[in-house]
Scaffold this motif. Structure first.
Motif, PDB file in Angstrom:
ATOM      1  N   GLU A  21       0.888  -1.139   0.104  1.00  0.00           N
ATOM      2  CA  GLU A  21       0.121  -0.026  -0.152  1.00  0.00           C
ATOM      3  C   GLU A  21       0.938   1.194   0.002  1.00  0.00           C
ATOM      4  N   GLN A  22       2.246   1.391   0.854  1.00  0.00           N
ATOM      5  CA  GLN A  22       2.501   2.446   0.820  1.00  0.00           C
ATOM      6  C   GLN A  22       3.748   2.609  -0.492  1.00  0.00           C
ATOM      7  N   GLY A  23       3.789   1.612  -1.283  1.00  0.00           N
ATOM      8  CA  GLY A  23       4.511   1.450  -2.425  1.00  0.00           C
ATOM      9  C   GLY A  23       6.112   1.166  -2.187  1.00  0.00           C
ATOM     10  N   ASN A  24       6.460   0.353  -0.953  1.00  0.00           N
ATOM     11  CA  ASN A  24       7.775  -0.105  -0.455  1.00  0.00           C
ATOM     12  C   ASN A  24       7.941  -1.262  -1.452  1.00  0.00           C
ATOM     13  N   ILE A  25       7.055  -2.165  -1.907  1.00  0.00           N
ATOM     14  CA  ILE A  25       7.034  -3.252  -2.632  1.00  0.00           C
ATOM     15  C   ILE A  25       6.150  -3.061  -4.008  1.00  0.00           C
ATOM     16  N   VAL A  26       6.797  -3.334  -5.081  1.00  0.00           N
ATOM     17  CA  VAL A  26       6.151  -2.866  -6.403  1.00  0.00           C
ATOM     18  C   VAL A  26       6.346  -4.260  -7.083  1.00  0.00           C
ATOM     19  N   LEU A  27       5.415  -4.886  -7.831  1.00  0.00           N
ATOM     20  CA  LEU A  27       5.465  -5.777  -8.631  1.00  0.00           C
ATOM     21  C   LEU A  27       5.737  -5.413 -10.113  1.00  0.00           C
ATOM     22  N   LYS A  28       6.790  -6.293 -10.554  1.00  0.00           N
ATOM     23  CA  LYS A  28       7.122  -5.793 -11.999  1.00  0.00           C
ATOM     24  C   LYS A  28       6.993  -7.035 -12.873  1.00  0.00           C
ATOM     25  N   ARG A  29       6.360  -6.879 -14.158  1.00  0.00           N
ATOM     26  CA  ARG A  29       6.507  -8.145 -15.021  1.00  0.00           C
ATOM     27  C   ARG A  29       8.121  -8.147 -15.692  1.00  0.00           C
ATOM     28  N   ASP A  30       8.813  -9.174 -15.534  1.00  0.00           N
ATOM     29  CA  ASP A  30       9.824  -9.116 -16.165  1.00  0.00           C
ATOM     30  C   ASP A  30       9.847  -9.405 -17.835  1.00  0.00           C
ATOM     31  N   LYS A  31       9.809  -8.260 -18.364  1.00  0.00           N
ATOM     32  CA  LYS A  31       9.897  -8.226 -19.807  1.00  0.00           C
ATOM     33  C   LYS A  31      10.816  -9.029 -20.391  1.00  0.00           C
ATOM     34  N   PHE A  32      11.811  -9.782 -19.800  1.00  0.00           N
ATOM     35  CA  PHE A  32      12.982 -10.568 -20.343  1.00  0.00           C
ATOM     36  C   PHE A  32      12.764 -12.035 -20.063  1.00  0.00           C
ATOM     37  N   THR A  33      11.510 -12.461 -19.858  1.00  0.00           N
ATOM     38  CA  THR A  33      11.185 -13.838 -19.350  1.00  0.00           C
ATOM     39  C   THR A  33      11.659 -14.714 -20.398  1.00  0.00           C
ATOM     40  N   PHE A  34      11.472 -14.683 -21.720  1.00  0.00           N
ATOM     41  CA  PHE A  34      11.745 -15.584 -22.560  1.00  0.00           C
ATOM     42  C   PHE A  34      12.861 -15.347 -23.546  1.00  0.00           C
ATOM     43  N   GLU A  35      13.719 -14.243 -23.385  1.00  0.00           N
ATOM     44  CA  GLU A  35      15.076 -14.076 -23.751  1.00  0.00           C
ATOM     45  C   GLU A  35      15.998 -15.355 -23.369  1.00  0.00           C
ATOM     46  N   SER A  36      16.710 -15.574 -24.467  1.00  0.00           N
ATOM     47  CA  SER A  36      17.763 -16.900 -23.890  1.00  0.00           C
ATOM     48  C   SER A  36      18.702 -16.520 -22.777  1.00  0.00           C
ATOM     49  N   ASP A  37      19.104 -15.482 -22.693  1.00  0.00           N
ATOM     50  CA  ASP A  37      20.093 -15.003 -21.707  1.00  0.00           C
ATOM     51  C   ASP A  37      19.917 -13.483 -21.590  1.00  0.00           C
ATOM     52  N   TYR A  38      20.303 -13.001 -20.654  1.00  0.00           N
ATOM     53  CA  TYR A  38      20.505 -11.396 -20.157  1.00  0.00           C
ATOM     54  C   TYR A  38      21.449 -10.560 -21.288  1.00  0.00           C
ATOM     55  N   THR A  39      22.608 -11.524 -21.711  1.00  0.00           N
ATOM     56  CA  THR A  39      23.345 -10.709 -22.597  1.00  0.00           C
ATOM     57  C   THR A  39      22.889 -10.211 -23.817  1.00  0.00           C
ATOM     58  N   VAL A  40      21.862 -10.931 -24.140  1.00  0.00           N
ATOM     59  CA  VAL A  40      21.096 -10.667 -25.485  1.00  0.00           C
ATOM     60  C   VAL A  40      20.566  -9.241 -25.206  1.00  0.00           C
ATOM     61  N   VAL A  41      20.085  -9.006 -24.122  1.00  0.00           N
ATOM     62  CA  VAL A  41      19.290  -7.672 -23.669  1.00  0.00           C
ATOM     63  C   VAL A  41      20.005  -6.796 -22.857  1.00  0.00           C
ATOM     64  N   ALA A  42      21.416  -6.630 -22.783  1.00  0.00           N
ATOM     65  CA  ALA A  42      21.910  -6.197 -21.696  1.00  0.00           C
ATOM     66  C   ALA A  42      21.820  -4.520 -21.662  1.00  0.00           C
ATOM     67  N   GLN A  43      21.702  -3.905 -22.894  1.00  0.00           N
ATOM     68  CA  GLN A  43      21.401  -2.658 -22.903  1.00  0.00           C
ATOM     69  C   GLN A  43      20.031  -2.070 -22.479  1.00  0.00           C
ATOM     70  N   ASP A  44      18.802  -2.950 -22.754  1.00  0.00           N
ATOM     71  CA  ASP A  44      17.764  -2.931 -22.282  1.00  0.00           C
ATOM     72  C   ASP A  44      17.467  -3.090 -20.561  1.00  0.00           C
ATOM     73  N   LEU A  45      18.294  -4.267 -20.327  1.00  0.00           N
ATOM     74  CA  LEU A  45      18.345  -4.589 -18.872  1.00  0.00           C
ATOM     75  C   LEU A  45      19.050  -3.563 -18.054  1.00  0.00           C
ATOM     76  N   ASN A  46      19.867  -2.861 -18.546  1.00  0.00           N
ATOM     77  CA  ASN A  46      20.603  -1.886 -17.846  1.00  0.00           C
ATOM     78  C   ASN A  46      19.668  -0.694 -17.678  1.00  0.00           C
ATOM     79  N   GLU A  47      19.025  -0.154 -18.863  1.00  0.00           N
ATOM     80  CA  GLU A  47      17.823   0.781 -18.904  1.00  0.00           C
ATOM     81  C   GLU A  47      16.893   0.487 -17.700  1.00  0.00           C
TER      82      GLU A  47
END
Length: 176
Positions: free
Chosen positions: A103-129
């Protein structure tokens, strides 16, 4: 198990205004432990906000996933319901605090938009953003670790500390 070292590191690096990103993986006991960890971090003023990242869709049968942009997510709600029905007063108190933190915003749920990427190296720039205002990120579970290391195969005797340079594509401090 390096949990004590991780908590000590978080105490040293973070403060009550820090944002921590927590990429979670599985339901059941793992989700229960993750929620207790989030409660501990916020209740002890180690961080001001934890963004809990769940998968955008199921990758395997045990995954925490959903389309909701709030914590009215079925797996999390069921776990909190179990906490509330427990005879353990500490679990009941954790469920109440988590509700308050949401309720206070200390916990926020985010959908991981990288779920189906083979690995994070493929989306490193987007992940860092995605993590640009984060103070620290923790990737929990086998799925997350495989994505961090690019699904590479390591000899089971390999000391993980000597492969840290592989993770230099992530700008924020991380643990897994």
């Amino acid at each position: 198990d390096d949990s004590n070292e991780l908590v000590n590191l978080l105490f040293e690096m973070l403060d009550g205004s820090s944002i921590l990103d927590l990429f979670i993986d599985n339901v059941g006991p793992e989700l229960s432990a993750n929620l207790q960890f989030v409660d501990y971090l916020i209740e002890n003023n180690i961080v001001g906000c934890v963004r809990v990242h769940i998968k955008d869709g199921p990758y395997s049968v045990s995954d925490v996933w959903g389309k909701a942009e709030n914590l009215k997510q079925p797996h999390i709600e069921l776990t909190l319901k179990e906490f509330r029905q427990s005879k353990d007063n500490q679990l009941v108190a954790i469920a109440d605090r988590i509700d308050r933190f949401i309720e206070q915003g200390n916990i926020v749920l985010k959908r991981d938009k990288f779920t189906f990427e083979s690995d994070y190296t493929v989306v490193a720039q987007d992940l860092n953003e995605y993590l640009k205002d984060s103070s620290f990120a923790i990737f929990i579970g086998d799925h997350q670790r495989r994505k961090l290391f690019g699904n590479r195969r390591w000899p089971h005797t390999e000391d993980i500390t000597i492969v840290r340079d592989i993770l230099d594509y992530i700008d924020v401090p991380i643990a897994s």
